[in-house]
Scaffold this motif. Sequence first.
Motif, mmCIF file in Angstrom:
data_model
loop_
_atom_site.group_PDB
_atom_site.id
_atom_site.type_symbol
_atom_site.label_atom_id
_atom_site.label_comp_id
_atom_site.label_asym_id
_atom_site.label_seq_id
_atom_site.Cartn_x
_atom_site.Cartn_y
_atom_site.Cartn_z
ATOM 1 N N VAL A 278 5.476 -2.636 -2.101
ATOM 2 C CA VAL A 278 4.392 -2.826 -3.067
ATOM 3 C C VAL A 278 3.346 -3.760 -2.470
ATOM 4 N N SER A 279 2.066 -3.313 -2.467
ATOM 5 C CA SER A 279 0.992 -4.128 -1.905
ATOM 6 C C SER A 279 0.344 -4.981 -2.994
ATOM 7 N N THR A 280 -0.663 -5.739 -2.601
ATOM 8 C CA THR A 280 -1.301 -6.682 -3.524
ATOM 9 C C THR A 280 -1.970 -6.001 -4.711
ATOM 10 N N ASP A 281 -2.467 -4.776 -4.511
ATOM 11 C CA ASP A 281 -3.118 -4.064 -5.618
ATOM 12 C C ASP A 281 -2.166 -3.109 -6.315
ATOM 13 N N LYS A 282 -0.847 -3.325 -6.098
ATOM 14 C CA LYS A 282 0.222 -2.530 -6.725
ATOM 15 C C LYS A 282 0.344 -1.125 -6.155
ATOM 16 N N THR A 283 -0.339 -0.842 -5.033
ATOM 17 C CA THR A 283 -0.110 0.411 -4.324
ATOM 18 C C THR A 283 1.331 0.414 -3.818
ATOM 19 N N THR A 284 2.025 1.547 -3.971
ATOM 20 C CA THR A 284 3.430 1.603 -3.558
ATOM 21 C C THR A 284 3.662 2.725 -2.552
ATOM 22 N N VAL A 285 4.608 2.485 -1.652
ATOM 23 C CA VAL A 285 5.052 3.482 -0.684
ATOM 24 C C VAL A 285 6.569 3.418 -0.633
ATOM 25 N N THR A 286 7.229 4.565 -0.728
ATOM 26 C CA THR A 286 8.689 4.619 -0.645
ATOM 27 C C THR A 286 9.090 5.045 0.763
ATOM 28 N N LEU A 287 9.918 4.234 1.395
ATOM 29 C CA LEU A 287 10.336 4.507 2.767
ATOM 30 C C LEU A 287 11.629 5.298 2.825
ATOM 31 N N LYS A 288 11.735 6.100 3.876
ATOM 32 C CA LYS A 288 12.978 6.780 4.218
ATOM 33 C C LYS A 288 13.583 6.096 5.435
ATOM 34 N N ASN A 290 14.658 4.897 8.990
ATOM 35 C CA ASN A 290 13.965 4.911 10.282
ATOM 36 C C ASN A 290 12.444 4.846 10.147
ATOM 37 N N GLU A 291 11.950 4.504 8.961
ATOM 38 C CA GLU A 291 10.516 4.334 8.770
ATOM 39 C C GLU A 291 10.180 2.855 8.624
ATOM 40 N N GLN A 292 8.969 2.515 9.050
ATOM 41 C CA GLN A 292 8.493 1.133 8.958
ATOM 42 C C GLN A 292 7.137 1.123 8.256
ATOM 43 N N ALA A 293 7.012 0.250 7.252
ATOM 44 C CA ALA A 293 5.744 0.056 6.550
ATOM 45 C C ALA A 293 5.068 -1.190 7.085
ATOM 46 N N THR A 294 3.778 -1.070 7.404
ATOM 47 C CA THR A 294 3.007 -2.201 7.901
ATOM 48 C C THR A 294 1.889 -2.504 6.918
ATOM 49 N N GLN A 295 1.832 -3.767 6.483
ATOM 50 C CA GLN A 295 0.814 -4.203 5.533
ATOM 51 C C GLN A 295 0.030 -5.362 6.148
ATOM 52 N N ARG A 296 -1.277 -5.195 6.288
ATOM 53 C CA ARG A 296 -2.115 -6.316 6.703
ATOM 54 C C ARG A 296 -2.150 -7.311 5.551
ATOM 55 N N LYS A 297 -1.963 -8.592 5.869
ATOM 56 C CA LYS A 297 -1.849 -9.598 4.817
ATOM 57 C C LYS A 297 -3.125 -9.748 3.996
ATOM 58 N N ASN A 298 -4.263 -9.429 4.597
ATOM 59 C CA ASN A 298 -5.532 -9.567 3.884
ATOM 60 C C ASN A 298 -6.054 -8.244 3.343
ATOM 61 N N SER A 300 -4.840 -4.332 1.168
ATOM 62 C CA SER A 300 -3.862 -3.721 0.269
ATOM 63 C C SER A 300 -3.289 -2.424 0.817
ATOM 64 N N THR A 301 -3.853 -1.901 1.918
ATOM 65 C CA THR A 301 -3.378 -0.632 2.473
ATOM 66 C C THR A 301 -2.020 -0.792 3.147
ATOM 67 N N ILE A 302 -1.241 0.288 3.122
ATOM 68 C CA ILE A 302 0.076 0.320 3.748
ATOM 69 C C ILE A 302 0.120 1.520 4.680
ATOM 70 N N THR A 303 0.488 1.287 5.931
ATOM 71 C CA THR A 303 0.668 2.396 6.865
ATOM 72 C C THR A 303 2.158 2.551 7.159
ATOM 73 N N VAL A 304 2.580 3.799 7.369
ATOM 74 C CA VAL A 304 3.998 4.098 7.582
ATOM 75 C C VAL A 304 4.167 4.877 8.873
ATOM 76 N N GLY A 305 5.174 4.509 9.665
ATOM 77 C CA GLY A 305 5.477 5.215 10.895
ATOM 78 C C GLY A 305 6.964 5.215 11.171
ATOM 79 N N THR A 306 7.405 6.104 12.037
ATOM 80 C CA THR A 306 8.815 6.184 12.416
ATOM 81 C C THR A 306 9.068 5.255 13.601
#
Length: 387
Positions: A278-288, A290-298, A300-306
């Motif tokens: 969950v990011s600062t603006d309540k955007t959510t991403v569900t991981l499977k 072997n996946e990694q979520a990266t969030q820049r601290k400043n 709200s976007t979330i990027t996902v990669g294997t």
Amino acid sequence: MNTNQEFEDLFAKLANGSITKPELSRLLILLDTQNLDNDLIQKIKLELKQPTLLEDTERVKDIASKARNNIMARTSPTIKGKSRSIYRPAVWWAASLILVGGLAIQYFKTTNQNTPATTNQQATVQDIAPGGNNAVLTLSNGETIVLDSTQQQLVSQEGALKYDGGKNVLSLEDSVYNLTLATPRKCQYQVLLPDGTHVWLNAESKISYPSRFDDNNRTVSVEGEVYFEVAKRQGSKFIVQLGNGHQVEVLGTHFNINSYSDFPSIKTTLLEGSVKVVSTDKTTVTLKPNEQATQRKNRSTITVGTVNTDNIIAWKNNKFNFEGLRFEEIMSQIERWYDVKVEYQNEVPDIEFYGEIGRQNSLLYVLKVFENSGVKLQLKGNKLLVY
């Protein structure tokens, strides 16, 4: 002691010239336990055993050079625009073993001839020992307890805090306490939370949690790098708060969080189960897995990669794994585990490393990996200078 550890210990003695002849014989035997081609093992054994090498230093250097080039040719692809050095554990050991073999042979040669010690003593660099198990527990009333460094895990049970061996740390009353477990630099520790969740803390990390969880909600907050194996509890969420509105929600899973304050991003890596980031603006991403979520601290976007999760949690298994890391990220690990300050004298080297090396090794021992790649390093007190 397992064979890999024994091999590393004997190799360290070989490198610093303190190995005895019986230990060298044992080292040659242990070569068979390493994950190397049989032909390569036989070549290494033959080269270290050849009696003619005792009288031919130049031949030692020639063999070492050719052997290293042969091994690196097998393991180092060229990458356009970058120099990339690959150090798979067993291959690195083999290359290093051949490279220092001449030094060990020269040691035996001078010992057997009873050569007097030189009067021109070179200045020795003080080595730095690796980190170990240690942590500080802070209670809600401000009281602090330095945990036993001979233990590795704190167990939180209703009414008491104990080490995993059963030794009592603190008796708690029926009221709920807020507990904070923090690892300084050069330290790591584990904690078993009241619900049975197993947590590992890397160096310079922190977890805050209650001495008793509510039936429907389990919330903790963390800083630094922490690995979780969350106990499943039907209908009860497990929430990890990361500050600035970032959090991770799970029901039962294994995952790693890297949220060091000096890193620009928070990285959540899933090994097993499912987590919701969950990011600062309540955007959510569900991981499977072997996946990694990266969030820049400043942001709200979330990027996902294997990712390769074995690399991510190498620290939990007391290893450094450098795969895919920028040089600054590697040096940050070195700083935290050996409590040193890295200072760059020129531009940051544009080199990528691969492979693992044990975190139980001393700092100078680990630095050999980087020096063999062409990076010049100098240790002055608690400062590590990079040229």
